[in-house]
Design an enzyme around this catalytic site. Structure first.
Site, PDB file in Angstrom:
ATOM      1  CG  PHE A 109      -1.857  -1.188   1.264  1.00 30.80           C
ATOM      2  CD1 PHE A 109      -3.028  -1.182   0.533  1.00 30.80           C
ATOM      3  CD2 PHE A 109      -1.544  -2.301   2.011  1.00 30.80           C
ATOM      4  CE1 PHE A 109      -3.890  -2.270   0.560  1.00 30.80           C
ATOM      5  CE2 PHE A 109      -2.395  -3.401   2.045  1.00 30.80           C
ATOM      6  CZ  PHE A 109      -3.576  -3.393   1.322  1.00 30.80           C
ATOM      7  CE  LYS A 164       0.353   8.252   1.214  1.00 31.93           C
ATOM      8  NZ  LYS A 164       0.352   7.276   2.318  1.00 31.93           N
ATOM      9  CD  GLU A 165       4.147   5.730  -8.591  1.00 35.50           C
ATOM     10  OE1 GLU A 165       4.986   6.467  -9.156  1.00 35.50           O
ATOM     11  OE2 GLU A 165       3.352   4.996  -9.206  1.00 35.50           O
ATOM     12  CE  LYS A 168      -2.175  -2.486  -4.488  1.00 38.78           C
ATOM     13  NZ  LYS A 168      -1.393  -1.381  -3.962  1.00 38.78           N
ATOM     14  CG  ASN A 227      -5.025   0.753  -5.274  1.00 41.30           C
ATOM     15  OD1 ASN A 227      -4.713   1.450  -4.315  1.00 41.30           O
ATOM     16  ND2 ASN A 227      -4.141   0.029  -5.943  1.00 41.30           N
ATOM     17  CB  ILE A 240     -13.096  14.774  -0.989  1.00 40.71           C
ATOM     18  CG1 ILE A 240     -12.556  15.627   0.167  1.00 40.71           C
ATOM     19  CG2 ILE A 240     -13.585  13.432  -0.497  1.00 40.71           C
ATOM     20  CD1 ILE A 240     -13.653  16.062   1.146  1.00 40.71           C
ATOM     21  N   GLY A 245      -4.221   9.217 -12.373  1.00 43.79           N
ATOM     22  CA  GLY A 245      -3.411   8.393 -13.268  1.00 43.79           C
ATOM     23  C   GLY A 245      -2.525   7.479 -12.446  1.00 43.79           C
ATOM     24  CB  CYS A 263      -1.963   1.773  -8.275  1.00 45.00           C
ATOM     25  SG  CYS A 263      -0.323   1.232  -7.755  1.00 45.00           S
ATOM     26  CE  LYS A 284       1.403  10.718  -5.440  1.00 46.60           C
ATOM     27  NZ  LYS A 284       1.063   9.745  -4.370  1.00 46.60           N
TER      28      LYS A 284
END
Length: 440
Positions: free
Chosen positions: A155, A157-158, A210, A214, A256, A263, A266, A327
């Site tokens: 889990f 996050k890039e 998983k 996502n 939100i 994009g 994942c 991102k």
């Protein structure tokens, strides 16, 4: 403990480096010789904050070994993580070729009883198929080696992957025996020493967890983007709506924010894979199908705003584009909105001056060749705006948050900003800007 991680992509490299930081001996295995030789020299195939330091330090201490020799790795370990890619196939399903290739390599080189842990994101039931695949090869070889299977989804996050790995908010383990649970809890104990964050379940439920995680996050994004579009046509302000609903603890403020679409590696892939899994099992997932449809339409919102302001024919116009990565904090442009916006504007005759802190080279590889001649890549954000007709913000890198407004006024041909992430306060209109945002 001694472990093997098969695959040195995003997940495998981060996982291996973090395990080695905790004092484990980690073999990171990959068939790509050039990549392995680069990693030995401290050259990373991806950008991720702090990862380079972990890779270099792990090798110096002898805890992190990069190799193409899987037999060398398996001879010294009995916990094997599969962390290879599961790209989206043409039908939206997960392509498991790399998974089963890794499983074959394990079966053909393993010499002792071991635990095989699937770290990759895989469809429900894949773990048992992998175990059957390995068992069949071992049986054909006449080997008496036994394996156990587990699911341990990531889990990460890039842009914050190291932090997520070293200080996880939960560690999901799917297994079928207490022995396996105990082995993995022992391995992960240094990561959760302050308090227990283990979530234990069966293998299939772990694989599903998983995808659902996502898909839920993607759903929140698409839902809020749809609300933003409704706000825009009704005269409401989505920024104020966000504050109004986010204060409800049942909803919260995470995911939100209205924007120009999600994009990355994942969300698009996993939503599609879950849709495919449902359909394969005779169920039509209507909400998930619309999550993906809304997101595809959202990537055109900025283009629509631009053509509404300037017309469909953009010949002779130049746009400054800030941000190419999907991102901030990464060089990943997979499924990035920047690719869609750039291609659509160029189709209409425009030229683009583009800048990103990390993703320029990856963007060059991803954008169609016929578009490249119409894109100038800048070395700084300000270099893009000289004689540009408008500024488009795609990725909310921190360096874009408070630019020199007076400089932009002076250099832009027209003081127009299309803010695809709603990071600017409408007060900048006092400088003389026309500001176009999502849903307000």
């Amino acid at each position: 403990m001694n472990i093997t991680v098969i695959g040195t992509g995003y997940v495998g490299l981060v996982t291996g480096a973090c395990f080695s930081k905790m004092g484990n001996k980690v073999y990171c295995v990959d068939i790509d010789e050039e990549k392995i030789e680069g990693l030995k020299e401290g050259i990373l195939p991806i950008f991720e904050p702090h990862l380079g330091t972990l890779v270099i330090n792990g090798q110096k201490q002898g805890d992190l070994v990069f190799t193409t020799d899987i037999k060398e790795a398996l001879d010294d370990t009995n916990i094997i993580f599969i962390a290879v890619g599961t790209p989206m196939a043409d039908d939206g399903s997960a392509n498991l070729d790399y998974i089963f290739s890794a499983a074959s390599d394990i079966a053909n080189n393993i010499t002792k009883d071991s635990l095989v842990v699937i770290k990759s994101t895989v469809p429900i039931g894949t773990g048992f198929r992998v175990k059957e695949h390995i068992d069949n090869i071992l049986k054909e070889k006449g080997s008496d080696v036994k394996i156990q299977i587990a699911s341990n989804p990531e889990f990460l996050k890039e842009g914050k992957a190291i932090e997520d790995c070293l200080s996880p908010d939960r560690i999901v383990i799917g297994a079928e025996s207490e022995e396996v649970f105990d082995m993995l809890k022992e391995l992960y104990y240094p990561f959760v020493i302050n308090h227990d964050r283990f979530v234990l379940m069966d293998v299939k439920s772990s694989e599903m967890t998983k995808y659902v995680a996502n898909a839920m996050l993607a759903t929140k994004i698409s839902f809020m983007n749809e609300i933003a579009n409704i706000c825009e046509v009704t005269g409401a302000d989505v920024q104020k709506v966000r504050l109004g609903i986010g204060s409800d603890k049942r909803i919260g403020y995470h995911f939100i924010y209205a924007g120009c679409g999600y994009g990355g590696s994942c969300f698009p892939k996993d939503v599609q894979a879950l849709i495919n899994t449902a359909q394969t099992n005779g169920y039509e997932p209507e909400i998930l199908s619309h999550v993906e449809k809304v997101n595809k339409k959202q990537k055109l919102v900025l283009v629509n705003k631009i053509t509404k302001r300037f017309g469909e024919d953009l010949s002779g116009m130049t746009f400054a584009m800030w941000g190419l990565a999907f991102k901030p904090g990464t060089d990943d442009v997979r499924e990035a909105t920047s690719l869609v916006v750039a291609e659509e504007l160029i189709k209409r005759g425009a030229r683009i001056n583009a800048y990103d802190a990390q993703a320029t080279e990856e963007f060059k590889k991803a954008i169609p060749d016929e578009c490249l001649e119409n894109i100038k890549f800048a070395q700084s954000r300000y270099e893009t705006v000289d004689n540009a007709d408008a500024l488009i913000l795609i990725t909310e890198w921190k360096e874009f948050r408070t630019p020199d407004w007076q400089y932009l006024i002076e250099k832009l041909n027209k003081s127009i900003i299309f803010d695809g992430r709603n990071i600017y306060d409408k007060k900048i209109e006092e400088y003389g800007f026309e500001l176009y945002q999502i849903g307000c």
